[in-house]
Design an enzyme around this catalytic site. Structure first.
Site, PDB file in Angstrom:
ATOM      1  N   TYR A  17       0.842  -1.198   0.000  1.00 30.76           N
ATOM      2  CA  TYR A  17       0.000   0.000   0.000  1.00 30.76           C
ATOM      3  C   TYR A  17       0.881   1.254   0.000  1.00 30.76           C
ATOM      4  CZ  TYR A  17      -3.641   3.312   1.391  1.00 30.76           C
ATOM      5  OH  TYR A  17      -4.510   4.373   1.435  1.00 30.76           O
ATOM      6  N   HIS A  21       1.440   4.127  -3.086  1.00 33.84           N
ATOM      7  CA  HIS A  21       1.200   5.555  -2.866  1.00 33.84           C
ATOM      8  C   HIS A  21       2.471   6.376  -3.049  1.00 33.84           C
ATOM      9  CE1 HIS A  21      -2.763   4.396  -1.475  1.00 33.84           C
ATOM     10  NE2 HIS A  21      -3.081   5.675  -1.564  1.00 33.84           N
ATOM     11  N   TYR A  40      -2.979  16.229   1.387  1.00 31.81           N
ATOM     12  CA  TYR A  40      -3.632  14.929   1.539  1.00 31.81           C
ATOM     13  C   TYR A  40      -2.646  13.997   2.226  1.00 31.81           C
ATOM     14  CZ  TYR A  40      -6.568  10.937  -0.074  1.00 31.81           C
ATOM     15  OH  TYR A  40      -7.377   9.838  -0.167  1.00 31.81           O
ATOM     16  N   TRP A  75      -7.478   3.702 -10.579  1.00 33.08           N
ATOM     17  CA  TRP A  75      -6.736   3.635  -9.312  1.00 33.08           C
ATOM     18  C   TRP A  75      -7.438   2.696  -8.337  1.00 33.08           C
ATOM     19  CZ3 TRP A  75      -2.063   4.827  -7.545  1.00 33.08           C
ATOM     20  CH2 TRP A  75      -1.851   4.862  -6.159  1.00 33.08           C
ATOM     21  N   TRP A  76      -8.760   2.813  -8.234  1.00 33.06           N
ATOM     22  CA  TRP A  76      -9.511   1.923  -7.350  1.00 33.06           C
ATOM     23  C   TRP A  76      -9.273   0.463  -7.721  1.00 33.06           C
ATOM     24  CZ3 TRP A  76     -15.016   4.503  -7.477  1.00 33.06           C
ATOM     25  CH2 TRP A  76     -15.008   5.656  -6.673  1.00 33.06           C
TER      26      TRP A  76
END
Length: 103
Positions: A17, A21, A40, A75-76
């Protein structure tokens, strides 16, 4: 405006993960910026896999309203193997209510 929400990471997916990112797609980063997101951050609680996301947003939009965009949908799909998701691959996300902020 500040927005925060929680998501759930699958056990054992922490490193992947973070890797994905760290390599965020430039087109996704540009889309977020264009939608008003200028700060963010995602935090991980390692014991539970709970992800806490915090955004500062110009206006009301933020990332949560971008689900119809093909870049976001891609992306999802890319992240779906790492997180709890809905059938459309969108992350299961619970908005949080701000109850305190210190300037």
């Amino acid at each position: 405006m500040r927005k925060a929400f929680v998501m759930q990471l699958k056990k054992g997916c922490e490193a992947e993960y973070q890797k994905r990112h760290n390599e965020i797609w430039p087109e996704l980063k540009a889309l977020l910026s264009e939608s008003g997101v200028f700060d963010y951050t995602i935090f991980l609680e390692r014991e539970t896999g709970k992800l806490f996301a915090f955004q500062q947003v110009k206006g009301q939009a933020g990332s949560q309203g971008l689900g119809g965009n093909p870049i976001v949908q891609k992306w999802w799909a890319y992240m779906a193997d790492l997180m709890e998701t809905h059938p459309d691959n969108s992350p299961v996300s619970t908005p949080l209510e701000e109850v305190f902020h210190m300037d």
